[in-house]
Design an enzyme around this catalytic site. Structure first.
Site, PDB file in Angstrom:
ATOM      1  N   SER A  71      25.719  43.497  37.009  1.00 32.66           N
ATOM      2  CA  SER A  71      24.900  43.873  38.166  1.00 32.66           C
ATOM      3  C   SER A  71      23.582  44.523  37.765  1.00 32.66           C
ATOM      4  O   SER A  71      23.517  45.274  36.780  1.00 32.66           O
ATOM      5  CB  SER A  71      25.704  44.863  39.014  1.00 32.66           C
ATOM      6  N   GLU A 103      22.502  46.931  39.194  1.00 31.19           N
ATOM      7  CA  GLU A 103      22.779  48.365  39.314  1.00 31.19           C
ATOM      8  C   GLU A 103      22.901  48.998  37.922  1.00 31.19           C
ATOM      9  O   GLU A 103      22.693  50.204  37.768  1.00 31.19           O
ATOM     10  CB  GLU A 103      24.072  48.540  40.132  1.00 31.19           C
ATOM     11  N   TYR A 110      29.881  53.250  39.985  1.00 34.40           N
ATOM     12  CA  TYR A 110      29.962  51.784  39.994  1.00 34.40           C
ATOM     13  C   TYR A 110      29.094  51.204  38.879  1.00 34.40           C
ATOM     14  O   TYR A 110      29.530  50.330  38.118  1.00 34.40           O
ATOM     15  CB  TYR A 110      29.507  51.266  41.368  1.00 34.40           C
TER      16      TYR A 110
HETATM   17  P1  NAP Z   1      32.508  41.861  47.841  1.00 37.29           P
HETATM   18  O1  NAP Z   1      32.098  41.047  49.010  1.00 37.29           O
HETATM   19  O2  NAP Z   1      32.655  43.331  47.991  1.00 37.29           O
HETATM   20  O3  NAP Z   1      33.868  41.241  47.276  1.00 37.29           O
HETATM   21  C1  NAP Z   1      34.638  41.925  46.334  1.00 37.29           C
HETATM   22  C2  NAP Z   1      35.912  41.163  46.116  1.00 37.29           C
HETATM   23  O4  NAP Z   1      36.729  41.894  45.170  1.00 37.29           O
HETATM   24  C3  NAP Z   1      36.770  40.997  47.373  1.00 37.29           C
HETATM   25  O5  NAP Z   1      37.406  39.737  47.319  1.00 37.29           O
HETATM   26  C4  NAP Z   1      37.795  42.112  47.216  1.00 37.29           C
HETATM   27  O6  NAP Z   1      39.007  41.869  47.912  1.00 37.29           O
HETATM   28  C5  NAP Z   1      38.033  42.022  45.719  1.00 37.29           C
HETATM   29  N1  NAP Z   1      38.673  43.218  45.184  1.00 37.29           N
HETATM   30  C6  NAP Z   1      38.411  44.524  45.443  1.00 37.29           C
HETATM   31  N2  NAP Z   1      39.259  45.318  44.783  1.00 37.29           N
HETATM   32  C7  NAP Z   1      40.099  44.508  44.093  1.00 37.29           C
HETATM   33  C8  NAP Z   1      41.216  44.725  43.252  1.00 37.29           C
HETATM   34  N3  NAP Z   1      41.661  45.952  42.992  1.00 37.29           N
HETATM   35  N4  NAP Z   1      41.835  43.654  42.710  1.00 37.29           N
HETATM   36  C9  NAP Z   1      41.413  42.393  42.981  1.00 37.29           C
HETATM   37  N5  NAP Z   1      40.372  42.121  43.785  1.00 37.29           N
HETATM   38  C10 NAP Z   1      39.717  43.169  44.336  1.00 37.29           C
HETATM   39  O7  NAP Z   1      31.474  41.651  46.629  1.00 37.29           O
HETATM   40  P2  NAP Z   1      30.428  40.460  46.398  1.00 37.29           P
HETATM   41  O8  NAP Z   1      29.138  40.848  47.040  1.00 37.29           O
HETATM   42  O9  NAP Z   1      31.055  39.169  46.728  1.00 37.29           O
HETATM   43  O10 NAP Z   1      30.189  40.584  44.831  1.00 37.29           O
HETATM   44  C11 NAP Z   1      30.986  39.854  43.906  1.00 37.29           C
HETATM   45  C12 NAP Z   1      30.905  40.515  42.542  1.00 37.29           C
HETATM   46  O11 NAP Z   1      29.546  40.546  42.106  1.00 37.29           O
HETATM   47  C13 NAP Z   1      31.385  41.958  42.504  1.00 37.29           C
HETATM   48  O12 NAP Z   1      31.944  42.191  41.231  1.00 37.29           O
HETATM   49  C14 NAP Z   1      30.102  42.764  42.645  1.00 37.29           C
HETATM   50  O13 NAP Z   1      30.266  44.037  42.065  1.00 37.29           O
HETATM   51  C15 NAP Z   1      29.144  41.893  41.856  1.00 37.29           C
HETATM   52  N6  NAP Z   1      27.740  41.945  42.231  1.00 37.29           N
HETATM   53  C16 NAP Z   1      27.378  41.766  43.532  1.00 37.29           C
HETATM   54  C17 NAP Z   1      26.050  41.761  43.868  1.00 37.29           C
HETATM   55  C18 NAP Z   1      25.594  41.546  45.294  1.00 37.29           C
HETATM   56  O14 NAP Z   1      24.430  41.840  45.585  1.00 37.29           O
HETATM   57  N7  NAP Z   1      26.425  41.000  46.164  1.00 37.29           N
HETATM   58  C19 NAP Z   1      25.069  41.943  42.870  1.00 37.29           C
HETATM   59  C20 NAP Z   1      25.484  42.118  41.559  1.00 37.29           C
HETATM   60  C21 NAP Z   1      26.819  42.096  41.237  1.00 37.29           C
HETATM   61  P3  NAP Z   1      39.141  42.235  49.494  1.00 37.29           P
HETATM   62  O15 NAP Z   1      38.478  41.110  50.233  1.00 37.29           O
HETATM   63  O16 NAP Z   1      40.603  42.287  49.687  1.00 37.29           O
HETATM   64  O17 NAP Z   1      38.428  43.549  49.693  1.00 37.29           O
HETATM   65  N1  GDD Z   2      24.673  50.757  52.298  1.00 35.59           N
HETATM   66  C1  GDD Z   2      23.594  51.399  52.785  1.00 35.59           C
HETATM   67  N2  GDD Z   2      23.682  51.919  54.047  1.00 35.59           N
HETATM   68  N3  GDD Z   2      22.483  51.502  52.029  1.00 35.59           N
HETATM   69  C2  GDD Z   2      21.408  52.123  52.564  1.00 35.59           C
HETATM   70  C3  GDD Z   2      21.426  52.662  53.858  1.00 35.59           C
HETATM   71  C4  GDD Z   2      22.615  52.565  54.625  1.00 35.59           C
HETATM   72  O1  GDD Z   2      22.711  53.029  55.748  1.00 35.59           O
HETATM   73  N4  GDD Z   2      20.201  53.201  54.103  1.00 35.59           N
HETATM   74  C5  GDD Z   2      19.462  52.994  53.016  1.00 35.59           C
HETATM   75  N5  GDD Z   2      20.176  52.356  52.075  1.00 35.59           N
HETATM   76  C6  GDD Z   2      19.708  51.997  50.727  1.00 35.59           C
HETATM   77  C7  GDD Z   2      20.610  52.467  49.593  1.00 35.59           C
HETATM   78  O2  GDD Z   2      20.405  53.839  49.320  1.00 35.59           O
HETATM   79  C8  GDD Z   2      20.134  51.539  48.477  1.00 35.59           C
HETATM   80  O3  GDD Z   2      19.011  52.068  47.850  1.00 35.59           O
HETATM   81  C9  GDD Z   2      19.738  50.256  49.222  1.00 35.59           C
HETATM   82  O4  GDD Z   2      19.671  50.586  50.611  1.00 35.59           O
HETATM   83  C10 GDD Z   2      20.711  49.096  49.049  1.00 35.59           C
HETATM   84  O5  GDD Z   2      22.020  49.556  49.346  1.00 35.59           O
HETATM   85  P1  GDD Z   2      23.259  48.542  49.457  1.00 35.59           P
HETATM   86  O6  GDD Z   2      22.943  47.457  50.424  1.00 35.59           O
HETATM   87  O7  GDD Z   2      24.463  49.370  49.701  1.00 35.59           O
HETATM   88  O8  GDD Z   2      23.295  47.838  48.034  1.00 35.59           O
HETATM   89  P2  GDD Z   2      23.200  48.432  46.544  1.00 35.59           P
HETATM   90  O9  GDD Z   2      21.868  48.002  45.988  1.00 35.59           O
HETATM   91  O10 GDD Z   2      23.531  49.856  46.493  1.00 35.59           O
HETATM   92  O11 GDD Z   2      24.366  47.642  45.807  1.00 35.59           O
HETATM   93  C11 GDD Z   2      24.512  46.234  45.977  1.00 35.59           C
HETATM   94  O12 GDD Z   2      23.742  45.557  45.015  1.00 35.59           O
HETATM   95  C12 GDD Z   2      24.167  45.759  43.657  1.00 35.59           C
HETATM   96  C13 GDD Z   2      23.194  44.968  42.767  1.00 35.59           C
HETATM   97  O13 GDD Z   2      22.046  45.720  42.552  1.00 35.59           O
HETATM   98  C14 GDD Z   2      25.996  45.913  45.879  1.00 35.59           C
HETATM   99  O14 GDD Z   2      26.210  44.577  46.241  1.00 35.59           O
HETATM  100  C15 GDD Z   2      26.502  46.097  44.458  1.00 35.59           C
HETATM  101  O15 GDD Z   2      27.844  45.617  44.354  1.00 35.59           O
HETATM  102  C16 GDD Z   2      25.594  45.272  43.524  1.00 35.59           C
HETATM  103  O16 GDD Z   2      26.021  45.387  42.193  1.00 35.59           O
END
Ligand code: NAP
Ligand code: GDD
Length: 355
Positions: A145, A147, A168
């Site tokens: 990520s 992050e 995280y």
């Molecule tokens: P998500 O929607 O939160 O999905 C997470 C998945 O992990 C869900 O299927 C969840 O199951 C499963 N999970 C949670 N805890 C688990 C456990 N203990 N054992 C097995 N499975 C578990 O996340 P996403 O946005 O699809 O992201 C997919 C991956 O990419 C994650 O690893 C995330 O950290 C990473 N990532 C995401 C982003 C982004 O912007 N979306 C960016 C960078 C990296 P449930 O449905 O049952 O909760």
């Molecule tokens: N969730 C949330 N809720 N975020 C907020 C809010 C709010 O009400 N208001 C402002 N934010 C700001 C957060 O402080 C952060 O800076 C930004 O919006 C994005 O927050 P999220 O959408 O929660 O995503 P994230 O960037 O913290 O994390 C996501 O992206 C990562 C990759 O950079 C997640 O998908 C992570 O799993 C992923 O790794």
């Protein structure tokens, strides 16, 4: 996208290739499953036991594939349970493993740091150890990520130093490094995709983009008056999840495993996302958005913007959906879903009255 034919030492695919996806019920898991099923993969996904339904995002796929006779299987397992992972791997013997499962909410990771580390960091070791001990010949994708970059300045590339700012982020750094270590120690074909934020109508409701698009729909249809957000200044490189899962697959088709940054190269603030989303519904965001410090994080990641030139060059990957298109797609989807729900509710009321 550039995908080389598999060379020596690659997985032989005389039959339908098998993919195992952890986190298949999440946003990315569902798009990846759709993408792989269109490519003819037999798909296996791990799902957690839950007291309520948690397969909404893949139910359509299950139905479609069921009818067409294609192969789609869900197995109960958990990244916190090594034996369930080992059993699944030994039983399924996948050609490709996509490790997407995670407690993926950054703010929540400050509340449950131990659980987050267990699932994200140790969960990855459990999976890698199962592969090694079973002697499975497979390719492995790790969902790393942006992050992990935390406080380092943009643009961030594969060469940028990690400085995570959340439990995280720390856990993802460990998972990333251990995947690299298994590649170097045991010759595992393990690739890490360092993905920047990617969103969609299937995004979890508590991530900021979806929280905004849902609120816009509720406000537009007169069901909500205010939206409370945290830090409006934070900047993110937001792309479309459907585009990003293609890069995951492309990484595993390369002869050599490697790490790739995946993002659009364009950053916007949370405020800009809100402004665009409200404007698309004909609303002025300043009238509705209020700041609530409850949503601030103990440490913030201020500015993420990808330098994805390596992925462009080696994988031939480029995002297709632009920022304005993504905002419109999410707002339109939430408006349509809410309208359907309200219509359904009205019909239910009408039926009740008829009786
Ligand atoms: P998500 O929607 O939160 O999905 C997470 C998945 O992990 C869900 O299927 C969840 O199951 C499963 N999970 C949670 N805890 C688990 C456990 N203990 N054992 C097995 N499975 C578990 O996340 P996403 O946005 O699809 O992201 C997919 C991956 O990419 C994650 O690893 C995330 O950290 C990473 N990532 C995401 C982003 C982004 O912007 N979306 C960016 C960078 C990296 P449930 O449905 O049952 O909760
Ligand atoms: N969730 C949330 N809720 N975020 C907020 C809010 C709010 O009400 N208001 C402002 N934010 C700001 C957060 O402080 C952060 O800076 C930004 O919006 C994005 O927050 P999220 O959408 O929660 O995503 P994230 O960037 O913290 O994390 C996501 O992206 C990562 C990759 O950079 C997640 O998908 C992570 O799993 C992923 O790794």
């Amino acid at each position: 996208m550039r995908v080389r034919p598999r060379g020596t030492g690659s997985v032989a695919h005389c039959t339908m290739p098998k993919a195992l996806i952890t986190g298949i019920t999440g946003q990315d898991g569902s798009y990846l499953a759709e993408f792989l099923s269109a490519k003819g993969y037999e798909i296996h996904g791990l799902k957690r036991r839950s007291s309520s339904f948690n397969t909404d995002r893949v139910d359509h796929l299950y139905e479609d594939l069921h009818k067409s006779g294609a192969k789609f299987f869900l197995h109960f397992a958990d990244l916190s349970d090594a034996s369930s992972l080992a059993w699944c791997l030994a039983d399924i013997r996948p050609d490709e493993i996509y490790n997407l499962g995670a407690q993926s909410h950054v703010k929540v990771s400050f509340d449950i740091p131990e659980y987050t580390s267990d699932v994200v960091a140790l969960g990855t070791v459990r999976l890698l150890e199962a592969i090694r001990r079973i002697g499975l010949k497979c390719r492995f994708y790790q969902a790393s990520s942006s992050e992990m970059f935390g406080s380092t300045l943009p643009p961030q590339s594969e060469a940028t130093r990690f400085h995570p700012r959340s439990p995280y982020g720390c856990a993802k750094v460990f998972a990333h490094q251990i995947a690299v270590n298994y590649r170097e120690s045991y010759g595992l074909h393990a690739s890490c995709g360092i993905l920047f934020n990617h969103e969609s109508p299937r995004r979890g409701e508590t991530f900021v983009t979806r929280k905004i698009s849902r609120a816009v729909a509720h406000i537009r249809l007169g069901l909500q008056d205010q939206l409370y957000l945290g830090n409006l200044e934070a900047r993110r490189d937001w792309g479309f999840a459907g585009d990003f899962v293609e890069a995951m697959w492309a990484m595993l088709q390369q002869d050599q495993p490697d790490d790739y940054v995946i993002g659009t190269g364009e950053a916007h603030s949370v405020g800009e996302f809100a402004e665009a989303a409200f404007a698309h519904a004909g609303l002025d965001w300043r009238k509705y958005v209020k700041v609530d410090p409850r949503y601030y994080r103990p440490a913030e990641v201020d500015d993420l913007r990808a330098d994805a030139s390596k992925a462009h060059r080696v994988l031939g990957w480029r995002p297709r959906v632009s920022f304005p298109e993504l905002v419109r797609m999410m707002v339109d989807a939430d408006l349509a879903a809410l309208e359907r729900k309200l219509k359904g509710g009205m019909e239910a009321v009408a039926l009740t009255k008829e009786r």
